[in-house]
Write a protein that holds these residues in place. Structure first.
Motif, PDB file in Angstrom:
ATOM      1  N   THR A  21      -3.621  12.313 -17.678  1.00 31.55           N
ATOM      2  CA  THR A  21      -4.491  11.890 -16.581  1.00 31.55           C
ATOM      3  C   THR A  21      -5.942  11.789 -17.012  1.00 31.55           C
ATOM      4  O   THR A  21      -6.656  10.848 -16.657  1.00 31.55           O
ATOM      5  CB  THR A  21      -4.375  12.867 -15.402  1.00 31.55           C
TER       6      THR A  21
ATOM      7  N   LYS B 209       0.872  -1.172   0.000  1.00 28.03           N
ATOM      8  CA  LYS B 209       0.000   0.000   0.000  1.00 28.03           C
ATOM      9  C   LYS B 209       0.915   1.229   0.000  1.00 28.03           C
ATOM     10  O   LYS B 209       1.795   1.368   0.842  1.00 28.03           O
ATOM     11  CB  LYS B 209      -0.902   0.022   1.229  1.00 28.03           C
ATOM     12  N   TYR B 210       0.714   2.117  -0.970  1.00 32.09           N
ATOM     13  CA  TYR B 210       1.575   3.274  -1.115  1.00 32.09           C
ATOM     14  C   TYR B 210       1.185   4.379  -0.128  1.00 32.09           C
ATOM     15  O   TYR B 210      -0.003   4.597   0.151  1.00 32.09           O
ATOM     16  CB  TYR B 210       1.502   3.826  -2.547  1.00 32.09           C
ATOM     17  N   ASP B 211       2.183   5.039   0.419  1.00 29.52           N
ATOM     18  CA  ASP B 211       1.963   6.149   1.340  1.00 29.52           C
ATOM     19  C   ASP B 211       1.755   7.419   0.518  1.00 29.52           C
ATOM     20  O   ASP B 211       2.687   8.164   0.230  1.00 29.52           O
ATOM     21  CB  ASP B 211       3.165   6.299   2.284  1.00 29.52           C
ATOM     22  N   VAL B 212       0.512   7.633   0.120  1.00 28.59           N
ATOM     23  CA  VAL B 212       0.170   8.777  -0.734  1.00 28.59           C
ATOM     24  C   VAL B 212      -0.974   9.544  -0.079  1.00 28.59           C
ATOM     25  O   VAL B 212      -1.746   8.983   0.709  1.00 28.59           O
ATOM     26  CB  VAL B 212      -0.244   8.322  -2.152  1.00 28.59           C
ATOM     27  N   PRO B 213      -1.111  10.845  -0.367  1.00 26.70           N
ATOM     28  CA  PRO B 213      -2.169  11.644   0.254  1.00 26.70           C
ATOM     29  C   PRO B 213      -3.541  11.291  -0.296  1.00 26.70           C
ATOM     30  O   PRO B 213      -3.677  10.722  -1.386  1.00 26.70           O
ATOM     31  CB  PRO B 213      -1.779  13.089  -0.097  1.00 26.70           C
ATOM     32  N   TYR B 214      -4.562  11.639   0.461  1.00 21.89           N
ATOM     33  CA  TYR B 214      -5.946  11.451   0.023  1.00 21.89           C
ATOM     34  C   TYR B 214      -6.181  12.225  -1.277  1.00 21.89           C
ATOM     35  O   TYR B 214      -5.770  13.373  -1.405  1.00 21.89           O
ATOM     36  CB  TYR B 214      -6.904  11.948   1.109  1.00 21.89           C
TER      37      TYR B 214
ATOM     38  N   ASP C  92      -5.080  11.015  -4.187  1.00 22.04           N
ATOM     39  CA  ASP C  92      -4.270  10.254  -5.119  1.00 22.04           C
ATOM     40  C   ASP C  92      -5.019   8.967  -5.461  1.00 22.04           C
ATOM     41  O   ASP C  92      -5.628   8.340  -4.594  1.00 22.04           O
ATOM     42  CB  ASP C  92      -2.908   9.927  -4.491  1.00 22.04           C
ATOM     43  N   GLU C  93      -5.010   8.566  -6.745  1.00 26.68           N
ATOM     44  CA  GLU C  93      -5.777   7.394  -7.171  1.00 26.68           C
ATOM     45  C   GLU C  93      -5.284   6.107  -6.527  1.00 26.68           C
ATOM     46  O   GLU C  93      -5.986   5.096  -6.525  1.00 26.68           O
ATOM     47  CB  GLU C  93      -5.753   7.256  -8.690  1.00 26.68           C
ATOM     48  N   ARG C  94      -4.077   6.129  -5.929  1.00 27.88           N
ATOM     49  CA  ARG C  94      -3.556   4.936  -5.256  1.00 27.88           C
ATOM     50  C   ARG C  94      -3.909   4.893  -3.773  1.00 27.88           C
ATOM     51  O   ARG C  94      -3.633   3.895  -3.097  1.00 27.88           O
ATOM     52  CB  ARG C  94      -2.029   4.897  -5.411  1.00 27.88           C
ATOM     53  N   PHE C  95      -4.529   5.955  -3.265  1.00 26.69           N
ATOM     54  CA  PHE C  95      -4.809   6.051  -1.829  1.00 26.69           C
ATOM     55  C   PHE C  95      -5.749   4.934  -1.369  1.00 26.69           C
ATOM     56  O   PHE C  95      -6.797   4.692  -1.961  1.00 26.69           O
ATOM     57  CB  PHE C  95      -5.458   7.407  -1.508  1.00 26.69           C
TER      58      PHE C  95
END
Length: 293
Positions: A118, A42-47, A49-52
């Motif tokens: 995008t 699980k990637y540490d990305v901000p809310y 982000d499509e990976r969140f």
């Protein structure tokens, strides 16, 4: 039973002085520190982000790569891309000799911009620059493409590269030959009827509402009134909802208008860039690796 309760009282008292004690589970060797051998990360990305909040196959271990392969194959089935096109990618195009790629540069640039943007916006100015030429017209950015050219020059192959790239990005996409779509709708009709049934309307809804759609071989020799209504429904819905669409055809704009009618093609020409393909015939062209294009 707690292991502590089985100990002699003097040892229990000693443990009371240092706090509660529980045995630690044995530590097993970990082969992949990235995912701790789970195969997913699980990637540490901000809310936003499509990976969140989503799990992804780990790129650093064999287990993760095997999971990605299974997911990729499943999405190919979901996209319904024919087996003979599933190996075609932008890398396949890059391996073609330069002379063979002549006449296809603008279409390839538009396809790459479509995939890498995008929201799938394609700028004609940028596409022409990537193809090594200058765009003399007004700058226009659109989210759909019509890939046009004679049979065999690579229209479906380029559409397949787009589908495969979107699948790798985990973006849903539907590929369908226009004739197969029409025949599938026709198969839902009652006897001696050309009226849409609930099943037919459901099928049309699936196609028109697909987040990303590839309509291959859009030109048909036989269209007819109900076919025109179905296709117009799809095109108008996708235009009104700004849904990215890739269309391939081997006829001119005038010929396409004669087939599908002005109401459909006027909307299509407003929503999509008309991108010509020419040059060498690629069908059955052997790659250096031995694969047919």
């Amino acid at each position: 039973m707690n292991i502590r309760d089985a100990l002699p009282r003097n040892l229990q008292a000693a443990l009371d002085e240092i706090g509660e004690w529980e045995p630690s589970p044995p530590t097993l060797p970990v082969e992949c520190p990235s995912c701790l051998d789970l195969g997913q990360i699980k990637y540490d990305v901000p809310y936003g982000d499509e990976r969140f909040g989503r799990m992804f196959p780990c790129p650093d271990c064999a287990k993760g790569r095997a999971l990605f392969e299974r997911q990729w194959r499943a999405r190919l089935v979901e996209a319904e891309l024919p087996a003979e096109y599933q190996h075609l990618t932008f890398e396949t195009w890059a391996r073609l000799p330069k002379a063979v790629r002549q006449g296809k540069g603008l279409a390839l640039a538009c396809a790459q911009l479509f995939v890498n943007s995008t929201d799938h916006s394609v700028s004609l100015t940028t596409a022409h620059r990537m193809a090594g030429r200058e765009w003399q017209g007004v700058e226009v950015t659109r989210r759909s493409l019509v890939l046009q050219g004679p049979p065999g020059v690579g229209k479906t192959g380029l559409a397949a590269a787009i589908v495969n790239a979107l699948i790798e990005q985990r973006k849903p996409v539907l590929y369908i030959r226009t004739q197969d779509f029409i025949e599938s709708v026709k198969a839902t009709f009652g006897k001696n009827s050309d009226a849409l049934t609930p099943e037919g309307r459901d099928l049309v809804s699936i196609v028109k509402q697909s987040p990303r759609l590839v309509l291959d071989e859009f030109n048909l020799a036989l269209t007819g009134e109900w076919r025109q209504e179905v296709v117009e429904n799809v095109i108008r819905y996708r235009y009104g909802n700004a849904l990215p669409t890739i269309i391939t055809c081997n006829v001119t704009q005038t010929e396409l208008e004669m087939q599908w009618g002005t109401r459909t093609t006027s909307v299509l020409f407003a929503m999509a860039h008309w991108v010509p393909l020419g040059g060498a015939v690629l069908r059955n062209l052997q790659q250096p690796e031995g694969e047919a294009f």
